[in-house]
Design a protein around this motif. Structure first.
Motif, PDB file in Angstrom:
ATOM      1  N   GLU A 122       4.958  -0.705  -8.737  1.00 11.10           N
ATOM      2  CA  GLU A 122       6.088   0.177  -8.699  1.00 11.10           C
ATOM      3  C   GLU A 122       6.278   1.117  -9.982  1.00 11.10           C
ATOM      4  OE1 GLU A 122      10.009  -1.512  -7.899  1.00 11.10           O
ATOM      5  OE2 GLU A 122       9.796  -2.701  -9.849  1.00 11.10           O
ATOM      6  N   ASP A 138       0.422   1.617   4.071  1.00 14.89           N
ATOM      7  CA  ASP A 138       1.268   0.292   3.893  1.00 14.89           C
ATOM      8  C   ASP A 138       1.165  -0.722   5.157  1.00 14.89           C
ATOM      9  OD1 ASP A 138       3.440  -1.453   2.298  1.00 14.89           O
ATOM     10  OD2 ASP A 138       4.282  -1.020   4.307  1.00 14.89           O
ATOM     11  N   GLN A 188       9.837   4.734   0.496  1.00  8.82           N
ATOM     12  CA  GLN A 188       9.526   2.914   0.272  1.00  8.82           C
ATOM     13  C   GLN A 188      10.051   2.696   1.804  1.00  8.82           C
ATOM     14  OE1 GLN A 188      12.420   1.733  -2.752  1.00  8.82           O
ATOM     15  NE2 GLN A 188      13.791   3.582  -2.420  1.00  8.82           N
ATOM     16  N   THR A 189       9.657   1.238   1.650  1.00  5.08           N
ATOM     17  CA  THR A 189      10.080   0.422   2.799  1.00  5.08           C
ATOM     18  C   THR A 189      11.138  -0.422   2.205  1.00  5.08           C
ATOM     19  OG1 THR A 189       8.723  -1.529   2.012  1.00  5.08           O
ATOM     20  CG2 THR A 189       7.613   0.024   3.451  1.00  5.08           C
ATOM     21  N   ASP A 190      11.636  -1.249   2.998  1.00  8.71           N
ATOM     22  CA  ASP A 190      12.999  -2.014   2.611  1.00  8.71           C
ATOM     23  C   ASP A 190      12.919  -2.638   1.457  1.00  8.71           C
ATOM     24  OD1 ASP A 190      14.150  -1.098   5.180  1.00  8.71           O
ATOM     25  OD2 ASP A 190      13.670  -3.065   6.100  1.00  8.71           O
ATOM     26  N   ASP A 191      11.823  -3.193   1.052  1.00 10.86           N
ATOM     27  CA  ASP A 191      11.572  -3.842  -0.234  1.00 10.86           C
ATOM     28  C   ASP A 191      10.451  -3.556  -1.281  1.00 10.86           C
ATOM     29  OD1 ASP A 191       9.323  -4.434   1.345  1.00 10.86           O
ATOM     30  OD2 ASP A 191       9.444  -6.620   0.993  1.00 10.86           O
ATOM     31  N   ARG A 192       9.954  -2.163  -1.046  1.00 10.83           N
ATOM     32  CA  ARG A 192       9.123  -1.923  -1.910  1.00 10.83           C
ATOM     33  C   ARG A 192       8.636  -0.302  -1.955  1.00 10.83           C
ATOM     34  NH1 ARG A 192       6.409  -4.854   1.876  1.00 10.83           N
ATOM     35  NH2 ARG A 192       4.825  -4.188   3.262  1.00 10.83           N
TER      36      ARG A 192
END
Length: 334
Positions: A43, A119, A150-154
């Motif tokens: 990130e 992803d 981004q996704t929920d965590d990255r």
């Protein structure tokens, strides 16, 4: 020309960045460590700055060579002197996406969909922006906005920014606070010292197939280092010309004398030429002086003659006026 003369396989000092010639100086090893650290974090932004020719592009290409293509999809932008909308088009083109006749909203939607698709396939996307010092503040903000995907965590996109030292001024701007908060590492790639310069030259020679011909005196490396200031591209340019001169003059050993000669040749090539007619020959200076004196004497004589003519003309005019007055006088009574 000199490649077969010295028995090289390829040119050892080409200016084009080539990761096969990558040399790990202290600075380059540390910069590479920062890039690899950034990849491991998955990130944020990594910022690498350095002078022109310091080896930033070669550094990134060496990194690309190490990447696992099945896990990381990397793209690079080099032309950065663009408006913000054009930069988004460049990003789309770098990832192989259609970009022509697309407005900003369409480009953003297309990019986000692409990043999400990568992803879902288990791939990460990496964007490398070279020559970042040319980016306007608005364009930098556009690149920062891409990191919001981004996704929920990255995050879906990671960005490396490479530029000259003045890019740091852009980062320090009061309106760059949000970007600075996303920079996880920054490093300035400085010049190589004398010992590294020697190792760098020998490394490139050996990579090209050097077997000791030509040989180099110890003072050669110091002279090269002093002129090039430890900057790889400058070293490459000077050494390339040195080998070319050696080939033309059938030299198999170089010392500081030969390096100084090449440096003088390079400096003369970038001087503004002076027309030969503008500079008199030293041997003709006496003749020029005599011609100048003769010209001045002739001019002085002409001025004297002109003054005499003016005096004569004035005297004649005075006589004419006196005669005209006498003719206009009324006759006296008798």
């Amino acid at each position: 020309m000199y490649v077969p003369f010295y028995g090289f396989r390829v040119k050892p000092f080409q200016l084009k960045p080539d990761p096969s010639f990558f040399f790990g100086s202290k600075g380059h090893k540390r910069a590479m460590a920062y890039l690899e650290y950034g990849l491991s974090q998955r990130e944020g932004f990594i910022v690498i700055t350095g002078e022109v020719g310091a080896g930033k592009t070669t550094l990134v290409r060496n990194l690309f060579r190490k990447l696992e293509s099945e896990k990381i999809l990397a793209a690079q932008i080099v032309n950065t002197d663009l408006e913000s909308a054009d930069t988004l088009r460049m990003v789309a083109a770098a990832f192989g996406l259609p970009y022509e006749n697309s407005d900003k909203a369409s480009l953003l939607i297309r990019l986000e969909q692409f990043f999400r698709q990568c992803d879902q396939q288990g791939k990460r996307t990496l964007l490398v922006v070279d020559e970042a010092q040319n980016l306007s503040r608005r364009t930098v903000e556009e690149l920062r906005m891409l990191s919001n995907f981004q996704t929920d965590d990255r995050p879906l996109l990671q960005t490396f920014l490479l530029g000259q030292p003045e890019f740091r001024k852009t980062l320090l701007g009061s309106d760059m606070e949000q970007l600075r908060q996303r920079v996880i590492a920054t490093y300035h790639l400085g010049p190589m010292d004398l010992s590294e310069t020697r190792l760098y030259i020998e490394h490139r020679l050996k990579t090209a197939g050097w077997c000791g011909d030509p040989s180099f005196e110890d003072d050669t490396f110091e002279t090269i280092h002093n002129h090039a200031a430890g900057i790889p591209r400058r070293i490459n340019a000077l050494c390339d010309r040195l080998l070319l001169m050696g080939c033309l003059e059938k030299l198999h050993n170089f010392g500081s004398t030969e390096v100084d000669e090449v440096i003088r040749d390079i400096q003369q090539e970038f001087e503004i030429p002076i027309a030969a007619a503008d500079v008199p020959d030293i041997s003709d200076l006496g003749l020029v002086r005599e011609e100048s004196l003769s010209h001045l004497q002739s001019m002085s004589a002409r001025i004297v003659k002109l003054e005499d003519s003016v005096v004569s003309l004035a005297h004649l005019l005075k006589q004419v006026l006196s005669l005209a007055r006498s003719n206009k006088s009324p006759p006296k009574d008798t």
